[in-house]
Write a protein that holds these residues in place. Sequence first.
Motif, PDB file in Angstrom:
ATOM      1  N   LYS A 293      -0.399 -14.744 -10.753  1.00 55.35           N
ATOM      2  CA  LYS A 293      -0.341 -14.311 -12.555  1.00 55.35           C
ATOM      3  C   LYS A 293       0.996 -14.347 -12.808  1.00 55.35           C
ATOM      4  CE  LYS A 293      -4.545 -12.195 -12.661  1.00 55.35           C
ATOM      5  NZ  LYS A 293      -5.211 -11.672 -11.453  1.00 55.35           N
TER       6      LYS A 293
ATOM      7  N   GLN B 104       2.082 -17.990 -12.427  1.00 53.27           N
ATOM      8  CA  GLN B 104       0.830 -18.628 -13.511  1.00 53.27           C
ATOM      9  C   GLN B 104       0.639 -19.948 -12.441  1.00 53.27           C
ATOM     10  OE1 GLN B 104       2.500 -19.771 -17.487  1.00 53.27           O
ATOM     11  NE2 GLN B 104       2.756 -17.917 -18.190  1.00 53.27           N
TER      12      GLN B 104
ATOM     13  N   GLU C  88      -7.391 -14.896  -5.138  1.00 52.89           N
ATOM     14  CA  GLU C  88      -8.275 -14.453  -6.273  1.00 52.89           C
ATOM     15  C   GLU C  88      -9.882 -13.995  -5.846  1.00 52.89           C
ATOM     16  OE1 GLU C  88     -10.767 -15.899 -10.444  1.00 52.89           O
ATOM     17  OE2 GLU C  88      -8.388 -17.060  -9.825  1.00 52.89           O
TER      18      GLU C  88
END
Length: 339
Positions: free
Chosen positions: A292, A295, A302
Amino acid sequence: MSKISFLGAGSWGTALAIMLAKKGHQVTLWSKVEAEVSMLLENREHKERLPGVKLPDSIVITTDLEAACSGQELLVFAVASPFVRSVAKEAAAYILPGQKIVNVAKGIEEQSLDTLRDILAEELSQADISVLSGPSHAEEVAIGMPTTVVVGSASKATAIFIQEIFMNEAFRVYISPDIIGIELGGSVKNVIALAAGVCDGLGFGDNTKAALITRGIAEISRLGVAMGAKMETLGGLSGIGDLIVTCTSKHSRNHNAGYYIGKGYSVEEALAKVNQVVEGVHSAKAVSRLAKKYQVSMPIVEQICKVLFEGDNVDNAIKNLLTRDKCMEYPDLGWIEAD
Ligand SMILES: NC(=O)c1ccc[n+]([C@@H]2O[C@H](COP(=O)([O-])OP(=O)(O)OC[C@H]3O[C@@H](n4cnc5c(N)ncnc54)[C@H](O)[C@@H]3O)[C@@H](O)[C@H]2O)c1
């Protein structure tokens, strides 16, 4: 020959200590875990982790941290990653300026998102800190099976010093200045290995494993490059090399934990069955937060986080991965448009 101390006497610290003692180095093996030290002293063997492999008589085994840290040409940090900071804090008073340290553990700290070298540099700022990583299971190194690793250091002279200490006819050591690349490969692969274990537990085959390894290294590379790692390192021993060995090996505790989850055990039951520190679980949240922060897309990480921490089931996770939006394999590769 050199005076070398190992902090951490699990399978990896013990296997490397045995290897260096056999080479003629003067080796000390320290552990904070008293039961571990008693077992090693009593049997001259790590009965739990490396059964059948005897420690050479020359290895000194101790719980005395000051003695272990004093007068050593090299200190090897081999504690499981969640304990690197606490051991470094304890050792700090005994570490002299310029002390050479090589960290052989793998992981990323959940709260700080620090790599293990970052932690050592913070806690032991007086020391000269390097890393050693690669496709290297302790069980195989302890019995002299051919193995290759890479040492990363800010100084070429230090890298060569460590290379010369470790290298023997069955243990080939490369050197590199790309410390962050080496650390990221070694840490993130544990998370992908959990996913590979899940797929084996579900009974999937070679196609699925190859897909996970290949798309796994794509994820590791995206994060690595964003954090300053070199692509060559991610495609090397500590990147794809370590990912392959961890995703395919019966020795990998990360793979084994994933396997039990794939077989239908809960996460807690799977971890209890493995009964060792499963570093991929500790690193998974940190890697997801790093993704995160930088980015970058890391869909395997995940989904494994959803299974580990949100109670999602593995069938959903697989479905989510396979039914994501259609995309290019590598988005940077474009077509040359016709006029
Ligand atoms: N086992 C391998 O084949 C292998 C190979 C390459 C790298 N590594 C890495 O090396 C590191 C150590 O691996 P291992 O297999 O020896 O792990 P391990 O789980 O056997 O633990 C290593 C050691 O950490 C120390 N430790 C445990 N709890 C502690 C505590 N509360 N406080 C202080 N120290 C504590 C103990 O000395 C323990 O033996 C890991 O980061 C692993 O990823 C392992």
